[in-house]
Design an enzyme around this catalytic site. Structure first.
Site, short mmCIF file in Angstrom:
data_model
loop_
_atom_site.label_atom_id
_atom_site.label_comp_id
_atom_site.label_asym_id
_atom_site.label_seq_id
_atom_site.Cartn_x
_atom_site.Cartn_y
_atom_site.Cartn_z
N SER A 534 0.84 -1.21 0.00
CA SER A 534 0.00 0.00 0.00
C SER A 534 0.87 1.25 0.00
O SER A 534 1.98 1.25 0.54
CB SER A 534 -0.88 0.01 1.24
OG SER A 534 -1.50 1.27 1.39
N TYR A 547 -4.15 -0.49 9.68
CA TYR A 547 -3.89 -0.83 8.27
C TYR A 547 -2.46 -0.45 7.88
O TYR A 547 -1.71 -1.26 7.32
CB TYR A 547 -4.89 -0.10 7.37
CG TYR A 547 -4.73 -0.44 5.91
CD1 TYR A 547 -5.18 -1.65 5.40
CD2 TYR A 547 -4.11 0.46 5.03
CE1 TYR A 547 -5.02 -1.97 4.07
CE2 TYR A 547 -3.95 0.15 3.69
CZ TYR A 547 -4.42 -1.07 3.21
OH TYR A 547 -4.25 -1.38 1.91
#
Ligand code: ZN
Length: 650
Positions: A534, A547
């Site tokens: 990410s 996350y």
């Protein structure tokens, strides 16, 4: 005037031929995977209104089981008959001569056996490599058995290499026939029958096959082995596949069969010995190679293969020495029957051909022994076939045909985008997902969707075993499964949400890497891993502690994998996507809400990056797939952003 000058008579004859062709093509005891053809001679008119005799014959590469009218090539009969003996058409001229005889320039290439159809005077001709005819023909003393069995129906021709030799032999035998024979049996090759109509040719075809069946005697039912098959260790099968691919110098998928019928054959030393004598008919060698490997000694196979060529240098087929010295059929006590092919369909076809071969060997052995046309002929492949095989070997860059991938999180979003791009590149793909819809995310024989929870180590082990059993191994691993918990600032973030995010996004990947490593180490040409990480690794977001931390941790884990596995040739790379909105996480309502939050339109919100570009799941899938190709052969441990440009990342 349009090109549709074809008469109603020709249209009807062709429709009837297509129908009968599908009947004969759907019976695997008669026709297996392209091993047969059919034709009809009829009359039509050409564009000037003149009457023309036309021979419709199966187009090369079309399968009789599914053929339609468009799969047949129309040829001017007189132009084809000109090519019959005493004229000799060499292999390398046949294609050109037949194409010049076509009635329609856009037609498929006519079957390489066209001249044999033109030679028989009957209006309709059917050709098959029927099991019963081949089993009888390939038994010791089989030539006489065939002659006795089919005497009044067919002339019998000794085996001859497909091409001008076979045409000459059939021409001679036919000219010397005694009376009302309606067909030709070519020993070690197959059966041609003629009739006034395709239906009559079929009826006669079945008659001759029944005569061969009767001469073979009843099918024996040997008792199945007492012991059930033992489960195969996935790492062992994957390691064998890796070695096989290296010997073949191409990626191959495997199809395994350890049914009772196969184990009965493997338990019979006479049957195993007979398998080495050669294929049922040389045509099968293009699928099965000249003989199967017994056991796993690939080096021995290669040295036998080279020795064969040394001994047969004078033969035309010796040009085929350029083909790889790797088996396509393996008979192993533990694995059972293993068939290899560039695609699952090809491997399945090879397995099916070999199951028929095993049955025929056992029937011939019951008559005293199996002796195919003789092993020298196993490379009597048609010239065209050789050309086709050469084409196959020059695969284009970026082609992943025969390679086997695993994509986690494949039912939606980026995982789905990766699976789709890998399938488009030719790979076989196993997709994992928590969602049951993964089972039919894609409809392809190269796709297997498995519903599982990646945090369950037993389920992961079972799914990897299923993958190896289905396709033979694991070359490419794309880790895309992950969760994005609800935004929560520190102090509000619950320990449970933190732990769940870590369990799915990090712990499960640690477990998967551990289990997948032995399979990837055997991968062809070597293992490759792509982690979908990410943008949050380089540029974390407020409210996304769990996350961002999980993606940073799994990136670090993956960098360690790159270090640890480089010695085994496994390339491990990471991509960092951002703002991919065509995923399950983003609904139109949510997009609207976010856009309003920033006071911009949805379109502008989607392109909030330096390049003002939209980043799609397909774009991430293309990047992940590219990373698995030879373009990145020298790259491991790399982290590549796919975010349209971000000041915090750059
Ligand atoms: Zn044939």
């Amino acid at each position: 005037m349009s090109g549709s000058a074809v008469t109603a008579e020709a249209v009807n004859d062709l429709a009837e031929l297509a129908r009968v062709s599908r009947v004969i093509g759907s019976d695997p005891a008669l026709v297996l995977h392209g091993g047969g053809n059919s034709s009809v001679k009829t009359t039509t008119t050409d564009i000037t209104g003149e009457q023309v005799e036309v021979l419709y014959i199966k187009g090369s590469g079309h399968d009789l089981a599914t053929i339609t009218e468009a799969g047949f090539a129309p040829l001017r009969l007189k132009a084809v008959q000109r090519l019959l003996p005493p004229v000799v058409v060499p292999d390398d001229r046949l294609h050109s001569e037949l194409r010049c005889a076509l009635f329609d320039a856009g037609a498929p290439d006519p079957s390489v056996e066209t001249l044999l159809h033109a030679l028989l005077p009957s209006a309709a001709v059917l050709h098959s490599h029927a099991d019963a005819v081949l089993a009888l023909s390939n038994s010791i003393g089989g030539a006489q058995r065939v002659r006795d069995a089919v005497a009044s129906t067919c002339v019998v021709v000794d085996y001859a290499m497909p091409g001008p030799d076979l045409v000459a032999a059939c021409h001679l035998a036919w000219s010397q026939r005694h009376g009302d024979e309606y067909g030709i049996v070519v020993l070690g090759h197959g059966l041609f029958t003629g009739g006034d109509t395709p239906a009559e040719a079929l009826e006669r075809h079945l008659q001759v096959v029944a005569l061969a069946e009767a001469a073979l005697g009843p099918v024996g039912f040997p008792p199945p082995p007492a012991e059930p098959a033992e489960p195969v260790e996935p790492a062992q099968l994957a390691a064998f596949r890796g070695a096989l691919c290296r010997q073949a110098q191409q990626a191959l998928v495997l199809r395994r069969d350890d049914s009772a019928a196969v184990r009965t054959f493997l338990a019979n030393p006479d049957a195993l010995a007979a398998s080495q004598a050669g294929p049922l008919t040389p045509d099968h060698a293009s699928w099965t190679k000249p003989w199967p490997l017994i056991g796993r000694d690939l080096n021995q196979y290669a040295s036998d293969y080279h020795a064969y060529f040394e001994a047969n240098q004078h033969r035309r087929g010796a040009a085929l020495r350029e083909l790889d010295p790797a088996p396509r059929v393996i008979l192993d006590a533990e694995f059972g029957l293993v068939a290899a092919g560039r695609t699952p369909s090809e491997a399945a076809a090879t397995a099916e051909i070999y199951r028929h071969t095993m049955a025929a060997i056992q029937r011939a052995n019951a008559l005293g022994g199996y002796r195919p046309a003789d092993r020298e002929h196993v490379f009597d492949l048609e010239y065209w076939l050789f050309q086709q095989q050469k084409l196959v070997r020059t695969a284009t860059a970026g082609d992943l045909t025969g390679q086997v991938a695993l994509v986690t999180g494949a039912a939606s979003g980026i995982g789905r985008g990766c699976a789709e791009q890998l399938l488009q590149a030719g790979a076989c793909v196993v997709g994992w997902d928590l969602s049951a819809s993964v089972a039919d995310t894609f409809d392809s024989p190269r796709y297997l969707g498995l519903q599982l929870d990646v945090t369950d180590p037993q389920a992961v082990a079972a799914a990897l075993a299923r993958q190896v059993d289905t396709f033979g191994g694991l070359d490419i691993l794309v880790v895309a499964a992950g969760i994005f918990p609800t935004s929560a600032n520190l102090g509000e973030l619950s320990a449970a949400a933190w732990r769940k995010t870590m369990a799915v996004n990090v712990d499960s990947v640690m477990e998967l890497y551990g289990q997948a490593r032995p399979l990837l180490a055997a991968g062809y040409p070597y293992g490759r891993v792509v982690l979908i990480a990410s943008k949050n690794v380089a540029a974390p977001g407020p409210g996304a502690a769990a996350y961002s931390s999980s993606k940073a941790a799994v990136t670090q884990l993956t960098r360690v994998a790159a270090l640890e596995w480089a010695g085994e040739g496994i390339r491990v790379n990471m991509v960092h996507p951002d703002a991919v909105f065509d995923t399950g996480l983003w609904t139109p309502e949510l997009l609207q809400a976010r856009a309003e939050h920033y006071g911009v339109s949805v379109e502008t919100y989607k392109r909030r990056n330096l390049l003002h570009t939209e980043i799609t799941s397909a774009a991430v899938g293309r990047l992940a797939t590219q990373l698995c190709t030879e373009s990145f052969a020298c790259t491991t441990g790399a982290q590549i952003p796919i975010d349209g440009g971000n000041e915090r990342v750059i």
